[in-house]
Design a protein around this motif. Sequence first.
Motif, short mmCIF file in Angstrom:
data_model
loop_
_atom_site.label_atom_id
_atom_site.label_comp_id
_atom_site.label_asym_id
_atom_site.label_seq_id
_atom_site.Cartn_x
_atom_site.Cartn_y
_atom_site.Cartn_z
N ASN A 10 6.94 -22.03 -43.41
CA ASN A 10 7.84 -21.75 -42.30
C ASN A 10 9.17 -21.15 -42.76
O ASN A 10 10.21 -21.37 -42.16
N CYS A 11 9.13 -20.38 -43.85
CA CYS A 11 10.34 -19.72 -44.37
C CYS A 11 10.28 -18.22 -44.21
O CYS A 11 11.12 -17.51 -44.76
N GLY A 12 9.29 -17.71 -43.51
CA GLY A 12 9.24 -16.29 -43.23
C GLY A 12 8.24 -15.53 -44.07
O GLY A 12 7.68 -16.06 -45.04
N GLY A 35 13.31 -18.03 -51.89
CA GLY A 35 14.11 -17.69 -50.73
C GLY A 35 13.49 -18.17 -49.44
O GLY A 35 12.36 -18.64 -49.40
N CYS A 36 14.28 -18.08 -48.37
CA CYS A 36 13.84 -18.51 -47.05
C CYS A 36 14.59 -17.70 -46.00
O CYS A 36 15.77 -17.40 -46.18
N ALA A 37 13.93 -17.35 -44.94
CA ALA A 37 14.52 -16.65 -43.80
C ALA A 37 15.05 -15.27 -44.16
O ALA A 37 16.26 -15.06 -44.24
N THR A 52 16.76 -9.09 -48.53
CA THR A 52 17.53 -10.30 -48.81
C THR A 52 17.05 -11.45 -47.93
O THR A 52 16.47 -11.22 -46.87
N THR A 53 17.28 -12.67 -48.40
CA THR A 53 17.01 -13.85 -47.59
C THR A 53 18.31 -14.60 -47.35
O THR A 53 19.25 -14.50 -48.14
N TYR A 54 18.35 -15.33 -46.26
CA TYR A 54 19.54 -16.08 -45.88
C TYR A 54 19.67 -17.37 -46.67
O TYR A 54 20.75 -17.79 -47.05
N GLY A 55 18.56 -18.06 -46.90
CA GLY A 55 18.64 -19.39 -47.47
C GLY A 55 17.80 -19.57 -48.71
O GLY A 55 16.99 -18.74 -49.08
N SER A 56 18.06 -20.71 -49.33
CA SER A 56 17.34 -21.22 -50.48
C SER A 56 17.42 -20.31 -51.68
O SER A 56 18.35 -19.55 -51.83
N TYR A 63 22.12 -20.05 -52.04
CA TYR A 63 22.65 -19.34 -50.89
C TYR A 63 21.92 -18.05 -50.60
O TYR A 63 22.51 -17.09 -50.14
N GLY A 64 20.65 -18.00 -50.87
CA GLY A 64 19.87 -16.80 -50.56
C GLY A 64 19.41 -16.07 -51.80
O GLY A 64 19.75 -16.43 -52.93
#
Length: 71
Positions: A10-12, A35-37, A52-56, A63-64
């Motif tokens: 569920n992280c994209g 990464g996530c999102a 790029t990812t927003y999280g993890s 921080y991405g």
Amino acid sequence: GTTKAGGADNCGTVFKLTASRTETVMHTFWNGVNGCAPQGGLALNQNVLYGTTYGSGTGPSPYGTVFRIAP
């Protein structure tokens, strides 16, 4: 394209869509590992996608991430 959520953790995902509307998942993000999102658009340079990812992400500051996907 990308999805902000969904996929196995569920992280994209990163996906491709053909002209006949067939969707193929090219990459699934795993929270805390790669990464996530995913956020923003994808950039294409010589058959390699960048984004790029927003999280993890790994490391001391989760921080991405910046990612690349080769064919």
